[in-house]
Write a protein that holds these residues in place. Structure first.
Motif, PDB file in Angstrom:
ATOM      1  N   ALA A 196       0.902  -1.058   0.016  1.00 62.50           N
ATOM      2  CA  ALA A 196      -0.070   0.073  -0.155  1.00 62.50           C
ATOM      3  C   ALA A 196       0.922   1.190  -0.018  1.00 62.50           C
ATOM      4  O   ALA A 196       1.908   1.258   0.562  1.00 62.50           O
ATOM      5  CB  ALA A 196      -0.774   0.105   1.075  1.00 62.50           C
ATOM      6  N   ARG A 197       0.324   2.126  -0.757  1.00 55.95           N
ATOM      7  CA  ARG A 197       0.992   3.510  -0.668  1.00 55.95           C
ATOM      8  C   ARG A 197       0.624   4.465   0.512  1.00 55.95           C
ATOM      9  O   ARG A 197       1.526   5.188   0.910  1.00 55.95           O
ATOM     10  CB  ARG A 197       0.759   4.259  -2.018  1.00 55.95           C
ATOM     11  CG  ARG A 197       1.226   3.560  -3.259  1.00 55.95           C
ATOM     12  CD  ARG A 197       0.809   4.469  -4.538  1.00 55.95           C
ATOM     13  NE  ARG A 197       1.266   5.786  -4.609  1.00 55.95           N
ATOM     14  CZ  ARG A 197       2.721   6.177  -4.798  1.00 55.95           C
ATOM     15  NH1 ARG A 197       3.397   5.035  -5.522  1.00 55.95           N
ATOM     16  NH2 ARG A 197       3.159   7.275  -5.093  1.00 55.95           N
ATOM     17  N   ILE A 198      -0.362   4.190   1.135  1.00 56.11           N
ATOM     18  CA  ILE A 198      -0.910   4.925   2.385  1.00 56.11           C
ATOM     19  C   ILE A 198      -1.124   3.673   3.469  1.00 56.11           C
ATOM     20  O   ILE A 198      -1.811   2.827   3.169  1.00 56.11           O
ATOM     21  CB  ILE A 198      -1.900   5.865   1.992  1.00 56.11           C
ATOM     22  CG1 ILE A 198      -1.542   6.798   1.141  1.00 56.11           C
ATOM     23  CG2 ILE A 198      -2.333   6.453   3.562  1.00 56.11           C
ATOM     24  CD1 ILE A 198      -2.695   7.516   0.866  1.00 56.11           C
ATOM     25  N   VAL A 199      -0.475   3.817   4.558  1.00 54.11           N
ATOM     26  CA  VAL A 199      -1.161   2.908   5.741  1.00 54.11           C
ATOM     27  C   VAL A 199      -1.326   3.722   7.009  1.00 54.11           C
ATOM     28  O   VAL A 199      -0.554   4.666   7.230  1.00 54.11           O
ATOM     29  CB  VAL A 199       0.163   2.088   6.128  1.00 54.11           C
ATOM     30  CG1 VAL A 199      -0.321   1.119   7.240  1.00 54.11           C
ATOM     31  CG2 VAL A 199       0.613   1.082   4.797  1.00 54.11           C
ATOM     32  N   VAL A 200      -2.413   3.337   7.616  1.00 56.33           N
ATOM     33  CA  VAL A 200      -3.031   3.754   8.884  1.00 56.33           C
ATOM     34  C   VAL A 200      -3.019   2.732   9.877  1.00 56.33           C
ATOM     35  O   VAL A 200      -3.559   1.596   9.714  1.00 56.33           O
ATOM     36  CB  VAL A 200      -4.312   4.312   8.800  1.00 56.33           C
ATOM     37  CG1 VAL A 200      -4.908   5.042  10.217  1.00 56.33           C
ATOM     38  CG2 VAL A 200      -4.467   5.469   7.822  1.00 56.33           C
ATOM     39  N   ALA A 201      -2.159   2.889  10.892  1.00 54.21           N
ATOM     40  CA  ALA A 201      -1.855   1.683  11.761  1.00 54.21           C
ATOM     41  C   ALA A 201      -2.295   2.201  13.422  1.00 54.21           C
ATOM     42  O   ALA A 201      -2.031   3.356  13.811  1.00 54.21           O
ATOM     43  CB  ALA A 201      -0.333   1.269  11.815  1.00 54.21           C
ATOM     44  N   GLY A 202      -2.946   1.201  14.020  1.00 53.28           N
ATOM     45  CA  GLY A 202      -3.321   1.533  15.076  1.00 53.28           C
ATOM     46  C   GLY A 202      -2.697   0.667  16.230  1.00 53.28           C
ATOM     47  O   GLY A 202      -2.276  -0.345  16.062  1.00 53.28           O
ATOM     48  N   GLY A 203      -2.416   1.003  17.703  1.00 52.95           N
ATOM     49  CA  GLY A 203      -1.834   0.366  18.564  1.00 52.95           C
ATOM     50  C   GLY A 203      -2.574   0.261  19.808  1.00 52.95           C
ATOM     51  O   GLY A 203      -3.887   0.463  19.858  1.00 52.95           O
ATOM     52  N   ARG A 204      -2.045   0.218  20.958  1.00 50.14           N
ATOM     53  CA  ARG A 204      -2.532   0.095  22.338  1.00 50.14           C
ATOM     54  C   ARG A 204      -3.362   1.145  22.724  1.00 50.14           C
ATOM     55  O   ARG A 204      -4.622   1.035  23.316  1.00 50.14           O
ATOM     56  CB  ARG A 204      -1.519  -0.020  23.592  1.00 50.14           C
ATOM     57  CG  ARG A 204      -2.171  -0.482  24.754  1.00 50.14           C
ATOM     58  CD  ARG A 204      -0.897  -0.728  25.935  1.00 50.14           C
ATOM     59  NE  ARG A 204       0.347  -1.093  25.216  1.00 50.14           N
ATOM     60  CZ  ARG A 204       0.671  -2.606  25.519  1.00 50.14           C
ATOM     61  NH1 ARG A 204      -0.195  -3.171  26.005  1.00 50.14           N
ATOM     62  NH2 ARG A 204       1.596  -3.025  25.186  1.00 50.14           N
TER      63      ARG A 204
END
Length: 314
Positions: A196-204
């Motif tokens: 992917a050219r854009i990634v949105v990542a979530g954590g704790r």
């Protein structure tokens, strides 16, 4: 000039973006050849011709074991082509196949490669992208797994027709690993995480609610990633994990939401071109590598960002 062999476990459909990047890289070398551990679809053959591939090798997968067929196809393709360079995708399955063929042929494998020169010197990221290393095989064939988004996808030149040949595989005494169960992966319209050219990542920091992360990702047409803490908590599937023990990504834009940014997580995303971090803790390590940092509550920041993006797209 060195010759290159590109290996894909499956070409029953048109090549993905990451696969086309490998074809672009292979076109730098003499007589690039593609081998697939499946039958090669007509739409795939058409794409191969656009990258100057004149010859492709195929072998239908009997689905008898995990990795054994792919290993046999790659071994047979190497015997058929006598290539100096083998290019593989950088996912965990391809890295395993590459390592197994390297042991079988007593040759070198280099992972996380971002470039390869004409004289077969591979450039790769080290220590979470802190520096680059130049690597050259001293045992003959170089096997390289190439990180997505490292090579710009660029068709090299059309071939009038791609010659597709069936590979003859050595007889096996039986599968070394048997598939005992298969879980169907949920189909998604979002792009694949590793390309992917854009990634949105979530954590704790999402505290079990990936809704704001998913909403922003959909507004941007992005893939969704996660930290190990989030996947271990069961908030999202493990194939979304980014980091040292997960997927390595290198998108144009990486948005980190509620992730502290420990070194294990940095290892999977530090080479992203532009990094935006959202975290309530102004001392979070992720701000050390972020191009833009937002100290705030992600449950408020992300929905506002998604709403503004959609307003501008309207």
């Amino acid at each position: 000039m060195s010759s290159a062999l590109v290996f894909f476990s499956n070409l029953s459909t048109a090549p993905s973006k990451a696969q086309r990047e490998l074809l672009t890289l292979a076109a730098r070398f003499e007589n690039p050849t593609v081998a697939a551990a499946s039958l090669i679809a007509d739409e795939a053959r058409e794409v191969l011709g656009q990258y100057g591939i004149a010859t492709a090798l195929q072998a239908q997968n009997p689905n008898t074991d995990f990795g054994g067929h792919e290993l046999a196809v790659l071994d047979a393709a190497l015997q058929h082509t006598d290539a100096d360079l083998v290019l593989l995708e950088n996912d965990s399955f391809s890295r395993e196949i590459g390592a197994r063929i390297a042991v079988r042929r007593n040759t070198a494998i280099v992972t996380d490669v971002v470039d390869i020169s004409a004289d077969l010197i591979a450039t790769k990221d080290e220590l979470a992208g802190s520096y680059s290393a130049s690597v050259k095989s001293t045992t003959g064939v170089l096997i390289a797994t190439v990180k997505p988004n490292s090579v710009e996808d660029a068709p090299h030149g059309a071939q009038d027709g791609v010659s597709v040949k069936d590979l003859e595989l050595a007889q096996s005494s039986g599968p070394s690993v048997s598939i005992v169960a298969v879980d169907q992966k949920v189909v998604s319209d979002r792009p694949a995480l590793n390309e992917a050219r854009i990634v949105v990542a979530g954590g704790r920091g999402v505290d079990g609610d990936f809704g704001p992360v998913e909403d922003l990702a959909d507004a941007l047409g992005a893939a969704i990633g996660a930290s190990r803490a989030a996947t271990d908590a069961g908030w999202i599937s493990h194939d979304a994990q980014i980091g040292q023990t997960g997927v390595t990504v290198s998108p144009q834009l990486y948005i980190s939401a509620g992730i502290s940014g420990a070194i294990q997580q940095k290892a999977g995303m530090q080479t992203s071109k532009f990094i935006i971090a959202v975290n309530k803790d102004m001392d979070a390590p992720v701000f050390e590598i972020a191009d833009l940092g937002i100290v705030g509550d992600l449950s408020k920041v992300l929905p506002q960002a998604a709403a503004e993006i959609r307003r501008r797209q309207a």
